[in-house]
Enzyme design. Structure first.
Site, PDB file in Angstrom:
ATOM      1  N   ALA A  99       0.837  -1.206   0.000  1.00 12.65           N
ATOM      2  CA  ALA A  99       0.000   0.000   0.000  1.00 12.65           C
ATOM      3  C   ALA A  99       0.868   1.249   0.000  1.00 12.65           C
ATOM      4  CB  ALA A  99      -0.963  -0.040   1.188  1.00 12.65           C
ATOM      5  N   CYS A 100       0.578   2.205   0.892  1.00  8.40           N
ATOM      6  CA  CYS A 100       1.273   3.490   0.853  1.00  8.40           C
ATOM      7  C   CYS A 100       2.741   3.402   1.271  1.00  8.40           C
ATOM      8  CB  CYS A 100       0.549   4.501   1.731  1.00  8.40           C
ATOM      9  SG  CYS A 100      -1.047   5.028   1.059  1.00  8.40           S
ATOM     10  N   SER A 101       3.168   2.263   1.775  1.00 10.66           N
ATOM     11  CA  SER A 101       4.573   2.094   2.152  1.00 10.66           C
ATOM     12  C   SER A 101       5.367   1.326   1.102  1.00 10.66           C
ATOM     13  CB  SER A 101       4.675   1.370   3.504  1.00 10.66           C
ATOM     14  OG  SER A 101       4.182   2.181   4.544  1.00 10.66           O
ATOM     15  N   SER A 111       2.249   5.491  -2.173  1.00 16.27           N
ATOM     16  CA  SER A 111       3.660   5.266  -1.841  1.00 16.27           C
ATOM     17  C   SER A 111       4.593   6.295  -2.452  1.00 16.27           C
ATOM     18  CB  SER A 111       4.085   3.869  -2.286  1.00 16.27           C
ATOM     19  OG  SER A 111       4.159   3.772  -3.697  1.00 16.27           O
TER      20      SER A 111
END
Length: 376
Positions: A158-160, A336
């Protein structure tokens, strides 16, 4: 650590879609959808069988997020009250996919900035929050177009995703399994955002970034030493997207709200801020770095309030724009890619010896930190 196996960031690249949607444009579209919906269901709303939808406003969006505009790959369809999602024509199997197209553009810029030929790169990692297909891997398509003779694979945290990709690339360097690795993050987030949800219709924007992670022995003089990386995941349902190949054939299809981005924003704020701040401070201590001495924090660009509190907990004071720059206002949340955009646009003024941190956090929960120091 053997000096010949020391990972650094040699360069970054950025692709920004040319089309922009302002908050005012977005609110006009959303409120027209609300007007049509409430008119269509007026009788049910009047007797209490269905709740009326509430309009959005520019003031609400900016107070809730700090976002003022976003870039998208298909503005017209997103703003059409009858559509309210990007309409990206399918391409034949022998055509370049949209994710590869934007990813390759960002990757080529990173290679050019580092003075690196594709033939010198060993691997491509496509690290993004959503992939447009299961296989072949987007990374392998990007690798093929660039002419890289090596290997590639996709990864999704996901966003990481980007920071997880950077640590993975750094680990390849440390182990001697690669000397040059491209971490590419094509984030076409407009495709998995529910543009008809008042609480989240303003959150995301589209973009692509690339980070070239290399062995210090081959890196250009103008590079960033990677001092240390740390990853963390904690399971949570507070940010979720249930769409996938196992449910694509269900009768309700992808039109159901939970097949798009959903979140419990207040819970995310309350739980993620202390987790990320503590993670940064603890990792800084392990590396022998005073967190208050960090020259710059390139934080995940999801919410201005979250970044303000995290920076304050790490630095011990309210961070200035110079200490914790934002691109959230013009790019919105690009998953990300957000912290990488901030690093790409706000690192050129730092001098040799300056230390900073690239940090991401998002669904999972997932969080990643990359401590860097400007070489000189």
């Amino acid at each position: 650590m053997d000096a010949t196996h020391r990972p650094v960031i040699s360069a970054t690249g950025l692709y920004t879609p040319p089309e922009t949607i302002t908050n005012a444009e977005l609110v006009d579209s959303f409120n027209e959808y609300v007007r049509r919906h409430n008119a269509e269901h007026a009788d049910a709303i009047a007797v209490g069988d269905r709740p009326a939808l509430e309009p959005s406003s520019v003031e609400f969006i900016e107070k809730a997020s700090g976002i003022k505009s976003r870039h998208v790959v298909d503005k017209a369809s997103v703003l059409d009250p009858g559509t309210m999602c990007p309409r990206i024509p399918e391409r034949a199997n022998d055509e370049l996919s949209i994710m590869a197209e934007v990813g390759v553009t960002a990757a080529r810029q990173a290679l050019e900035r580092a003075g690196r030929a594709p033939g010198q790169v060993d691997a491509v990692l496509c690290a993004a929050s959503n992939m447009q297909r299961a296989y072949p891997a987007m990374a392998i398509e990007i690798q093929h177009v660039l002419g890289i003779d090596g290997f590639g694979f996709d990864m999704n945290v996901a966003c990481s995703s980007a920071t997880f990709g950077i640590q993975t690339a750094a680990d390849y360097i440390r182990a001697g399994n690669a000397r040059s690795v491209l971490v590419v993050s094509p984030e076409i987030t407009s495709g998995h955002l529910n543009w008809r949800d008042r609480d989240s219709h303003f959150i995301f924007g589209d973009v692509a970034t690339a980070v070239l992670v290399e062995d210090a022995a081959m890196a250009p003089a103008d590079h960033w030493d990677i001092l240390g990386t740390k990853l963390k995941t904690v399971f949570s349902n507070n940010i979720r997207n249930n769409f996938g190949f196992l449910n694509r054939a269900a009768p309700e299809g992808a039109g159901q709200p939970d097949k798009l981005f959903v979140q419990e924003g207040r819970k995310v704020f309350k739980e993620v801020v202390p987790m990320v701040a503590a993670m940064i401070v603890e990792e800084a201590d392990r590396l022998g770095i005073d967190p208050r001495s960090l020259r710059r924090l390139w934080l995940h660009q999801a919410n201005a309030g979250m970044n303000r509190l995290i920076a304050q907990k790490v630095l011990g004071h309210e961070a200035s724009e110079d200490e914790s720059p934002t691109v959230l206002d013009t790019y919105a949340n690009t998953s990300s890619a957000g912290s990488i955009i901030a690093f790409h646009q706000h690192s050129g003024d730092l001098v040799a010896g300056d230390t900073g941190i690239i940090c991401s956090f998002g669904a999972g929960y997932s969080a990643g930190t990359v401590f860097v120091r400007k070489a000189g």
